[in-house]
Scaffold this motif. Structure first.
Motif, PDB file in Angstrom:
ATOM      1  N   TYR A  77     -12.157  87.175  89.775  1.00  0.00           N
ATOM      2  CA  TYR A  77     -10.987  87.352  90.639  1.00  0.00           C
ATOM      3  C   TYR A  77     -10.032  88.382  90.033  1.00  0.00           C
ATOM      4  CZ  TYR A  77      -6.433  86.351  92.670  1.00  0.00           C
ATOM      5  OH  TYR A  77      -5.204  86.474  93.254  1.00  0.00           O
ATOM      6  N   ARG A  78      -9.800  88.281  88.749  1.00  0.00           N
ATOM      7  CA  ARG A  78      -8.907  89.250  88.081  1.00  0.00           C
ATOM      8  C   ARG A  78      -9.451  90.671  88.195  1.00  0.00           C
ATOM      9  NH1 ARG A  78      -8.138  85.525  82.968  1.00  0.00           N
ATOM     10  NH2 ARG A  78      -6.464  84.201  83.716  1.00  0.00           N
ATOM     11  N   GLN A  79     -10.763  90.820  87.991  1.00  0.00           N
ATOM     12  CA  GLN A  79     -11.357  92.153  88.074  1.00  0.00           C
ATOM     13  C   GLN A  79     -11.224  92.719  89.485  1.00  0.00           C
ATOM     14  OE1 GLN A  79     -15.364  91.623  86.733  1.00  0.00           O
ATOM     15  NE2 GLN A  79     -14.825  91.611  84.564  1.00  0.00           N
ATOM     16  N   ARG A  80     -11.501  91.913  90.473  1.00  0.00           N
ATOM     17  CA  ARG A  80     -11.379  92.387  91.855  1.00  0.00           C
ATOM     18  C   ARG A  80      -9.936  92.740  92.187  1.00  0.00           C
ATOM     19  NH1 ARG A  80     -15.337  88.666  95.628  1.00  0.00           N
ATOM     20  NH2 ARG A  80     -17.291  89.317  94.675  1.00  0.00           N
ATOM     21  N   LYS A  81      -9.001  91.945  91.706  1.00  0.00           N
ATOM     22  CA  LYS A  81      -7.589  92.215  91.951  1.00  0.00           C
ATOM     23  C   LYS A  81      -7.193  93.538  91.316  1.00  0.00           C
ATOM     24  CE  LYS A  81      -3.009  90.227  91.289  1.00  0.00           C
ATOM     25  NZ  LYS A  81      -2.242  89.132  90.675  1.00  0.00           N
ATOM     26  N   GLN A  82      -7.667  93.763  90.095  1.00  0.00           N
ATOM     27  CA  GLN A  82      -7.353  95.014  89.403  1.00  0.00           C
ATOM     28  C   GLN A  82      -7.961  96.203  90.155  1.00  0.00           C
ATOM     29  OE1 GLN A  82      -8.883  95.203  85.426  1.00  0.00           O
ATOM     30  NE2 GLN A  82      -7.460  96.795  84.800  1.00  0.00           N
ATOM     31  N   GLN A  83      -9.199  96.071  90.633  1.00  0.00           N
ATOM     32  CA  GLN A  83      -9.823  97.153  91.394  1.00  0.00           C
ATOM     33  C   GLN A  83      -9.059  97.430  92.673  1.00  0.00           C
ATOM     34  OE1 GLN A  83     -13.817  95.788  91.998  1.00  0.00           O
ATOM     35  NE2 GLN A  83     -14.528  96.408  89.961  1.00  0.00           N
ATOM     36  N   ALA A  84      -8.614  96.377  93.344  1.00  0.00           N
ATOM     37  CA  ALA A  84      -7.856  96.562  94.582  1.00  0.00           C
ATOM     38  C   ALA A  84      -6.533  97.270  94.307  1.00  0.00           C
ATOM     39  CB  ALA A  84      -7.608  95.207  95.245  1.00  0.00           C
ATOM     40  N   GLU A  86      -5.912  99.327  91.829  1.00  0.00           N
ATOM     41  CA  GLU A  86      -6.202 100.724  91.500  1.00  0.00           C
ATOM     42  C   GLU A  86      -6.499 101.536  92.758  1.00  0.00           C
ATOM     43  OE1 GLU A  86      -9.428 100.496  88.749  1.00  0.00           O
ATOM     44  OE2 GLU A  86      -8.160  99.817  87.087  1.00  0.00           O
ATOM     45  N   SER A  87      -7.282 100.966  93.657  1.00  0.00           N
ATOM     46  CA  SER A  87      -7.594 101.707  94.888  1.00  0.00           C
ATOM     47  C   SER A  87      -6.334 101.877  95.740  1.00  0.00           C
ATOM     48  CB  SER A  87      -8.684 101.001  95.682  1.00  0.00           C
ATOM     49  OG  SER A  87      -8.236  99.737  96.122  1.00  0.00           O
ATOM     50  N   MET A  88      -5.447 100.902  95.705  1.00  0.00           N
ATOM     51  CA  MET A  88      -4.197 101.017  96.464  1.00  0.00           C
ATOM     52  C   MET A  88      -3.320 102.124  95.880  1.00  0.00           C
ATOM     53  SD  MET A  88      -2.058  97.801  97.641  1.00  0.00           S
ATOM     54  CE  MET A  88      -0.635  97.887  98.654  1.00  0.00           C
ATOM     55  N   LYS A  89      -3.258 102.214  94.563  1.00  0.00           N
ATOM     56  CA  LYS A  89      -2.481 103.286  93.937  1.00  0.00           C
ATOM     57  C   LYS A  89      -3.070 104.649  94.284  1.00  0.00           C
ATOM     58  CE  LYS A  89      -0.730 100.643  90.019  1.00  0.00           C
ATOM     59  NZ  LYS A  89      -0.780 100.449  88.553  1.00  0.00           N
ATOM     60  N   ALA A  90      -4.404 104.737  94.276  1.00  0.00           N
ATOM     61  CA  ALA A  90      -5.049 106.009  94.611  1.00  0.00           C
ATOM     62  C   ALA A  90      -4.741 106.392  96.054  1.00  0.00           C
ATOM     63  CB  ALA A  90      -6.565 105.892  94.404  1.00  0.00           C
TER      64      ALA A  90
END
Length: 159
Positions: A77-84, A86-90
């Motif tokens: 869950y933490r990894q997916r949250k971090q990926q989301a 990062e993609s939102m910042k991009a």
């Protein structure tokens, strides 16, 4: 002996007597309970404690597996949250870049409009030129319905 077998009442009485005799014999025989020895009781207690300890071990193992599974799910869950994130910042950075480009293009467009002012031309601002009218007619023939859909009758057929 033949007399007993030929008479049905005596035969029934004989069968009833024999069956009651066997019933009494069964009732007289008490059920013996073997007293358990101290060793047998200790064995059953030891078996119970070993079963309980095995059950406790199994419960501990299952609890450990569940906590391990919960940790893995939490980490995922933490990894997916971090990926989301990062993609939102991009995506936000891309949006900001697009806004900058749009504002730059708007500036350029406003500068070009200021350099070349429009000349007023008639009521609707639509100028007719001979070449544009010809081109329009040609394109309407090209893009219009086919001849087979709108056939022209010849003059000979009308008569």
């Amino acid at each position: 002996m033949e007399f007993l077998l030929e008479n049905p009442f005596i035969l029934i009485a004989l069968i009833a007597f024999i069956s009651s005799f066997f019933k009494k014999k069964k009732e007289e025989k008490p059920v013996k309970q073997t007293p358990r020895s101290v060793q047998q009781e200790q064995r059953t207690q030891a078996e119970r404690t070993s079963e309980e300890s095995a059950l406790a071990e199994a419960l501990k193992e299952e609890k450990r597996q569940q906590t391990e599974k919960a940790r893995r799910i939490e980490e995922e869950y933490r990894q997916r949250k971090q990926q989301a994130e990062e993609s939102m910042k991009a995506l936000q950075n891309q949006r900001k870049g697009a806004e900058r480009k749009a504002s730059a293009l708007a500036k350029i467009a406003s500068n070009t409009n200021a350099e070349h002012p429009k000349e007023p031309s008639g009521a609707g601002g639509f100028e007719l030129r001979k070449q544009s009218i010809i081109d329009g007619i040609i394109w309407s023939e090209i893009l219009g319905p086919p001849r087979s859909k709108n056939p022209h009758r010849s003059l000979n057929r009308k008569q």
